[in-house]
Design an enzyme around this catalytic site. Sequence first.
Site, PDB file in Angstrom:
ATOM      1  N   SER A 189       0.688  -1.168   0.018  1.00  0.00           N
ATOM      2  CA  SER A 189       0.034  -0.042  -0.229  1.00  0.00           C
ATOM      3  C   SER A 189       0.730   1.276   0.201  1.00  0.00           C
ATOM      4  O   SER A 189       0.625   2.176   0.675  1.00  0.00           O
ATOM      5  CB  SER A 189      -0.920   0.048   1.140  1.00  0.00           C
ATOM      6  OG  SER A 189      -1.953   0.811   1.255  1.00  0.00           O
ATOM      7  N   HIS A 229      17.190  21.565  14.524  1.00  0.00           N
ATOM      8  CA  HIS A 229      16.888  20.011  15.077  1.00  0.00           C
ATOM      9  C   HIS A 229      16.435  19.267  14.118  1.00  0.00           C
ATOM     10  O   HIS A 229      15.611  19.733  13.322  1.00  0.00           O
ATOM     11  CB  HIS A 229      15.632  20.270  16.263  1.00  0.00           C
ATOM     12  CG  HIS A 229      15.118  19.148  16.521  1.00  0.00           C
ATOM     13  ND1 HIS A 229      15.505  18.222  17.344  1.00  0.00           N
ATOM     14  CD2 HIS A 229      13.880  18.541  16.120  1.00  0.00           C
ATOM     15  CE1 HIS A 229      14.761  17.102  17.493  1.00  0.00           C
ATOM     16  NE2 HIS A 229      13.769  17.203  16.866  1.00  0.00           N
ATOM     17  N   SER A 231      14.797  15.300  13.343  1.00  0.00           N
ATOM     18  CA  SER A 231      14.199  14.015  13.814  1.00  0.00           C
ATOM     19  C   SER A 231      13.506  13.181  12.808  1.00  0.00           C
ATOM     20  O   SER A 231      13.065  13.957  11.941  1.00  0.00           O
ATOM     21  CB  SER A 231      13.457  14.351  15.028  1.00  0.00           C
ATOM     22  OG  SER A 231      12.340  15.138  14.956  1.00  0.00           O
ATOM     23  N   SER A 239      13.449   5.430  16.158  1.00  0.00           N
ATOM     24  CA  SER A 239      13.561   6.629  16.394  1.00  0.00           C
ATOM     25  C   SER A 239      15.149   7.395  16.214  1.00  0.00           C
ATOM     26  O   SER A 239      16.194   6.770  16.822  1.00  0.00           O
ATOM     27  CB  SER A 239      13.256   7.133  18.150  1.00  0.00           C
ATOM     28  OG  SER A 239      13.425   8.556  18.278  1.00  0.00           O
ATOM     29  N   ASP A 274      19.221   9.115  20.694  1.00  0.00           N
ATOM     30  CA  ASP A 274      19.032   7.805  19.685  1.00  0.00           C
ATOM     31  C   ASP A 274      20.330   7.454  18.801  1.00  0.00           C
ATOM     32  O   ASP A 274      20.260   6.256  18.225  1.00  0.00           O
ATOM     33  CB  ASP A 274      17.954   8.569  18.638  1.00  0.00           C
ATOM     34  CG  ASP A 274      16.463   8.823  19.273  1.00  0.00           C
ATOM     35  OD1 ASP A 274      16.115   8.012  20.446  1.00  0.00           O
ATOM     36  OD2 ASP A 274      16.114   9.683  18.905  1.00  0.00           O
TER      37      ASP A 274
END
Length: 363
Positions: A189, A229, A231, A239, A274
């Site tokens: 999908s 920043h 992420s 993460s 992380d």
Amino acid sequence: MRILASALGALGTSVVVAEPVVDVPAADCRLLTEAQTRLACYDGIFGAPQVPAAEPEKATPVVDTAVNSVSTATSVEEAAPQPGVDLSLAEAMDAIWELTPETRRRQFVIRTYMPNYLLPLHYISSVNQTPYSPTRGAASDDKHYLNTEAKMQISLRAKMATSLLFSGDSVWFAYTQKSSWQVWDHADSAPFRTTDYQPEAIYVTPVPESLGNLPGGWRWRMAQVGLAHQSNGQSDPLSRSWNRLYAGLGVERGEFGLFVQPMFRIPESRHDDDNPDLLDYIGKLELRGVWFPGKATATVTARINPDNLGRGSWQLDWSYPFDETEPMGPRWYLQLFTGYGETLLDYNHRQTSLGVGVMLFQF
């Protein structure tokens, strides 16, 4: 003869006969051989024709078409570069970061920042099927991503303040979002494999000409400091995030430019980090060379780790306008990448990729 007297009076003294002299045959005027004398004879008999005064000729306005001229612009916005104008690299740098009085525009207006593009065909030599980091471990994902996907980037900015420390300096807020989309994977999908989010604040100041002239014809045009920043917005174990400070400078010479940007990571605790080894892979110094000969653009970006030159990355970006008369409109776009960190999820995964598509160059 009275006819000749009337003619000489009309020529020599500019006497205007008020009433036509009808008792003199007009045929006598034909005996005169000089054209102006003959015309004056007829005017003496029949009266001079009333010619309406010509209207004064309207002056043609002179329009200054210079891109950066504020003398003819009704607002500062009109003085900025407009589509269809070929810019030099120096003019492009001035316009993008508003380094000169002629290129400064209003605050709080959304503009483009890094390239905005869509690459519907983006081939990756090695898709990262099992992302891993020292603190988050390996991801247990049963998806088997295709090597061909789509890649897209949206990058916007707005000027928030100006002339804080020096004349012409500025503070910007920017937001960039880059996604890898498995658009050709119909069995799963067409999921988004990963998306990176990057808000940042940027301080930019122009460099005075007295300080900017460098050897060899190079010119130091700007300096900047930024806080960013980045992420991917995912939960563990996928993460990835980090915060960084960077400083940079931009120099140019003719069609060529060079941007130097060392990066400094803001430390985090081991528990919250992380990806503690991120800079070991993606590099600590970014060098970007720009070639801007006119309508085409080419950029080579190198991220370097001085402690390990086998890591880092290289990226080539090339573009050319759909319509050569609109060089700042939509453009054909090609991107070639090799090394580590094409996405934040892939920071420690080496791969080579090639993408083709379109981009928006307008700023």
